[in-house]
Write an enzyme that holds these catalytic residues in place. Structure first.
Site, mmCIF file in Angstrom:
data_model
loop_
_atom_site.group_PDB
_atom_site.id
_atom_site.type_symbol
_atom_site.label_atom_id
_atom_site.label_comp_id
_atom_site.label_asym_id
_atom_site.label_seq_id
_atom_site.Cartn_x
_atom_site.Cartn_y
_atom_site.Cartn_z
ATOM 1 N N SER A 199 75.900 65.991 27.050
ATOM 2 C CA SER A 199 76.890 64.937 27.274
ATOM 3 C C SER A 199 76.243 63.575 27.013
ATOM 4 O O SER A 199 75.759 63.343 25.905
ATOM 5 C CB SER A 199 77.469 65.049 28.685
ATOM 6 O OG SER A 199 78.630 64.271 28.822
ATOM 7 N N GLU A 337 86.023 71.850 25.797
ATOM 8 C CA GLU A 337 85.397 70.655 26.372
ATOM 9 C C GLU A 337 86.344 69.901 27.305
ATOM 10 O O GLU A 337 85.989 69.491 28.401
ATOM 11 C CB GLU A 337 84.967 69.694 25.251
ATOM 12 C CG GLU A 337 83.851 70.163 24.354
ATOM 13 C CD GLU A 337 82.474 69.967 24.948
ATOM 14 O OE1 GLU A 337 82.351 69.574 26.124
ATOM 15 O OE2 GLU A 337 81.498 70.224 24.220
ATOM 16 N N HIS A 425 83.312 71.632 29.322
ATOM 17 C CA HIS A 425 82.176 70.717 29.228
ATOM 18 C C HIS A 425 81.084 71.100 30.229
ATOM 19 O O HIS A 425 81.359 71.354 31.401
ATOM 20 C CB HIS A 425 82.672 69.302 29.515
ATOM 21 C CG HIS A 425 81.708 68.223 29.190
ATOM 22 N ND1 HIS A 425 81.319 67.924 27.894
ATOM 23 C CD2 HIS A 425 81.051 67.334 29.977
ATOM 24 C CE1 HIS A 425 80.483 66.903 27.915
ATOM 25 N NE2 HIS A 425 80.297 66.535 29.166
#
Length: 516
Positions: A199, A337, A425
C-alpha cells in the site's frame, strides 16, 4: 550448526536481542534499534540526523514507539496499544538463529497505512516466520508519516531554522543506509538487499526507485498494492503547508480568499516549534477534511512531494520513461482491492475527479463505459484507478529496463468470501509473513487452513527466491509488453496473459494523456 549470538555490535554500540520461542523458535529478533536521532526539538520536520552512540549493551527486545497517530490504529492485541511519539525512528531485525557460511539475503519492509497510520509492532509484520522459512534477514522500519513526515515546510526555511521536504522518504533512505553499515553483523548481505512494502509502503518502494538519493542502497524491489499516483505536486504541497499552519494557529480555520496575508517564515517557525505533538496531529487530521473541500489537484495532503532533490519527478512518469532505478521488480495488486475501503474505511479519492483532472472528460467517459455503475464493479473502478491501472503502467515502463514480474493475488479464505471482502487490500500480507496461523490471522483462515498454508508456501517461496537470486521460483515468467504474462496467486497458481486487457488499454491511454 553454530548459533548466532543475540548480542551484536552496530556502528553505534552493542544491542541484545532475544531468541524466539514457540512459533518464532529458531530465530532471533532485535527490536527498537535507533537508525537516526530522535526527530524532536530542532530535529522536528528535519531530515533524519545521525543518532548518538551508547555505552554498554542496549536491550533490543521491545518495539520502539509508533509514529504519532490515532490510538485506535496502534492496536497490537485485545486492549493493547503500542505507545506513540515523535521519537520513533527505529527498526527491527529478524534472523534465523544459526550462523551461515555465506551472508543471507536481506529484506527491508516498509509498512502501509495511507501515509497516516501504521506501526512495525503490528503482529502481522513480525518477520520471524519469513526469516526462518526463506533463510533471509528481515528488517522492518518505523518512519514518520502524516504531518510529521509528509508535509513540506521547506518554503519557510531560514538560516536560523531549516525545514526539509519528503521526510518520510528520507527516513526510508536513512534506514537503508543503516542496513548498509550494519546488517553484516546480523548475518545479512549488504550487497543483496530487497526493499518491499505494501500500500503506502509499496508506493514508498516506487518513490525510492525514482529517487537518485537511493541509488545503490538496494538491489531488488517488491511493490505490493502500491498507489503510484497518490503523490503531491510541489505547488499543492505549498497550499497544504499554508493551510496546516493556519489550522494550527486557529483550529476553526476554513479556506479563505486570495487576499490572505502570507505566513512569514518566523511565524511558521514559532508555530511548528512550540506546538505539542498532539496539537500537530490534531491539525493534521483537520487538514484531511480541508483537502476534501478545497480545489487542489493532488487529492490527499500526505504523500511523496514531487519536485525536490529526493523525488525530482513522479514515479509513474519516471517509469514511463524507463528511468526508475534498474533493479528487478515484483509488482502486483489484489483481485478485490476496493472491498476493504467500501466496507470498512472509505478513503479512496474520487476516480472520476482524478481522471478528469489529469486526462480530461473523454478519458473518463472511455474508462467508465467499461465498468457497470454501482455494485462490485463500481468499487473495482475506484480501486483500479488507485492501485491496478497505474501499477500496470509502472510494469510496462520498467520491464524495458529490468526484469519485472507481475502478480494478481486472488486467494480468499472461506471467511473472506462469506463476508464479501474477498481477496481485498492487504490480504496477501498474511501469506507473505506467514500470519494465517497467528492470533491475528486465525479467524480469517478458519475453515481454510490447508489452502492458506499452500498459498503461504507459494508466496514465501517466490518472495524468498526473489530476495536470493532476483528471480521468483520457476513458473512465474517475466512480464513484457509483448505478452503481459501475470501470475495469478490462488489455491492453484496459474499464469494469465493480459487479464483485463480492454480496461488496461483505456487506463493507459489516460496515463499517456497525463504525461503529455
Amino acid at each position: 550448526m553454530t548459533t548466532l549470538s543475540s548480542i551484536v555490535s552496530t556502528d553505534l554500540g552493542l544491542v541484545e536481542g532475544v531468541h524466539g520461542r514457540r512459533t518464532r523458535k529458531g530465530t532471533i529478533s532485535w527490536k527498537g534499534i535507533p537508525f537516526a536521532a530522535a526527530p524532536i526539538a530542532a530535529n522536528r520536520f528535519r531530515a533524519p540526523q545521525p543518532a548518538a552512540p551508547w555505552t554498554g549493551v542496549r536491550p533490543a527486545k521491545e518495539y520502539g514507539k509508533a509514529a504519532v497517530q490515532d490510538k485506535r490504529f496502534t492496536a497490537i492485541g485485545p486492549g493493547k496499544y503500542q505507545p506513540t511519539g515523535e521519537d520513533c525512528l527505529t527498526l527491527n531485525v529478524f534472523s534465523p538463529a544459526t550462523v551461515r557460511s555465506t551472508p543471507r539475503p536481506v529484506m527491508v519492509f516498509i509498512h502501509g497505512g495511507a501515509y497516516i497510520l501504521g506501526t512495525t509492532a503490528t503482529p502481522l509484520y513480525d518477520g520471524a516466520a519469513l526469516a526462518r522459512t526463506q533463510d533471509v534477514v528481515v528488517v522492518t522500519v518505523q518512519y514518520r508519516f502524516g504531518a510529521f513526515g509528509y508535509l513540506d515546510f521547506s518554503a519557510y526555511s531560514t538560516d536560523e531554522r531549516t525545514f526539509d521536504s519528503n521526510i518520510g522518504i528520507r527516513d526510508h533512505i536513512a534506514a537503508l543506509e543503516w542496513v548498509q553499515r550494519n546488517i553484516a553483523a546480523f548475518g545479512g548481505d549488504a550487497g543483496n538487499v530487497t526493499v518491499f512494502g505494501e500500500s503506502a509502503g509499496g508506493s514508498a518502494v516506487l518513490a525510492l526507485m525514482a529517487s537518485p538519493a537511493a541509488e545503490g542502497l538496494f538491489h531488488a524491489a517488491i511493490a505490493e498494492s502500491p498507489a503510484p499516483e497518490l503523490v503531491v505536486k510541489r505547488a499543492d504541497a505549498r497550499v497544504y503547508a499554508d493551510a496546516f499552519l493556519r489550522i494550527l494557529e486557529n483550529p476553526e480555520y476554513r479556506a479563505g480568499g486570495r487576499d490572505e496575508e502570507p505566513i512569514s517564515p518566523e511565524r511558521a517557525r514559532q508555530l511548528l516549534t512550540k506546538a505539542s505533538s498532539a496539537d500537530l496531529h490534531k491539525a493534521g487530521s483537520r487538514l484531511m477534511g480541508y483537502a476534501k473541500d478545497t480545489d487542489v489537484v493532488s487529492p490527499v495532503p500526505y504523500g511523496p512531494v514531487v519536485g525536490d532533490d529526493v523525488l525530482p519527478t513522479a514515479p509513474l512518469a519516471v517509469a514511463q520513461e524507463g528511468g526508475l532505478l534498474p533493479v528487478p521488480l515484483i509488482i502486483g495488486t489484489n483481485h478485490d482491492e476496493g472491498q476493504l475501503f467500501a466496507k470498512a474505511w472509505n478513503i479512496l479519492p474520487s476516480a472520476e475527479k482524478t481522471v478528469i483532472d489529469a486526462a480530461g472528460i473523454d478519458s473518463w467517459n472511455e474508462i467508465s463505459a467499461l465498468y457497470e455503475t454501482g455494485g462490485p464493479d463500481g468499487i473495482r473502478l475506484s480501486a483500479d484507478a488507485v492501485f491496478w491501472a497505474p501499477s500496470v503502467t509502472i510494469a510496462d515502463g520498467h520491464s524495458a529496463v529490468a526484469p519485472t514480474y507481475v502478480y494478481r493475488y486472488d486467494y480468499a479464505t472461506r471467511v473472506l468470501k462469506k463476508t464479501g471482502f474477498g481477496a481485498t487490500h492487504a490480504m496477501e500480507l498474511f501469506a507473505v509473513f506467514g500470519a494465517f496461523r497467528s492470533a491475528l490471522g486465525a479467524g480469517i483462515a478458519a475453515g481454510s487452513w490447508r489452502s492458506a498454508e499452500r498459498v503461504t508456501r507459494t508466496v514465501q517461496r517466490h518472495w524468498g527466491s526473489f530476495a536470493m537470486s532476483h528471480a521468483p521460483v520457476a513458473g512465474w515468467p517475466k512480464y513484457t509488453t509483448n505478452q503481459r504474462r501475470v501470475l495469478v496467486i490462488d489455491e492453484r497458481p496459474h499464469v494469465r496473459t493480459d487479464p483485463g486487457g480492454e480496461r488496461r488499454q483505456a487506463w493507459q491511454k489516460a496515463h499517456a494523456a497525463r504525461v503529455s
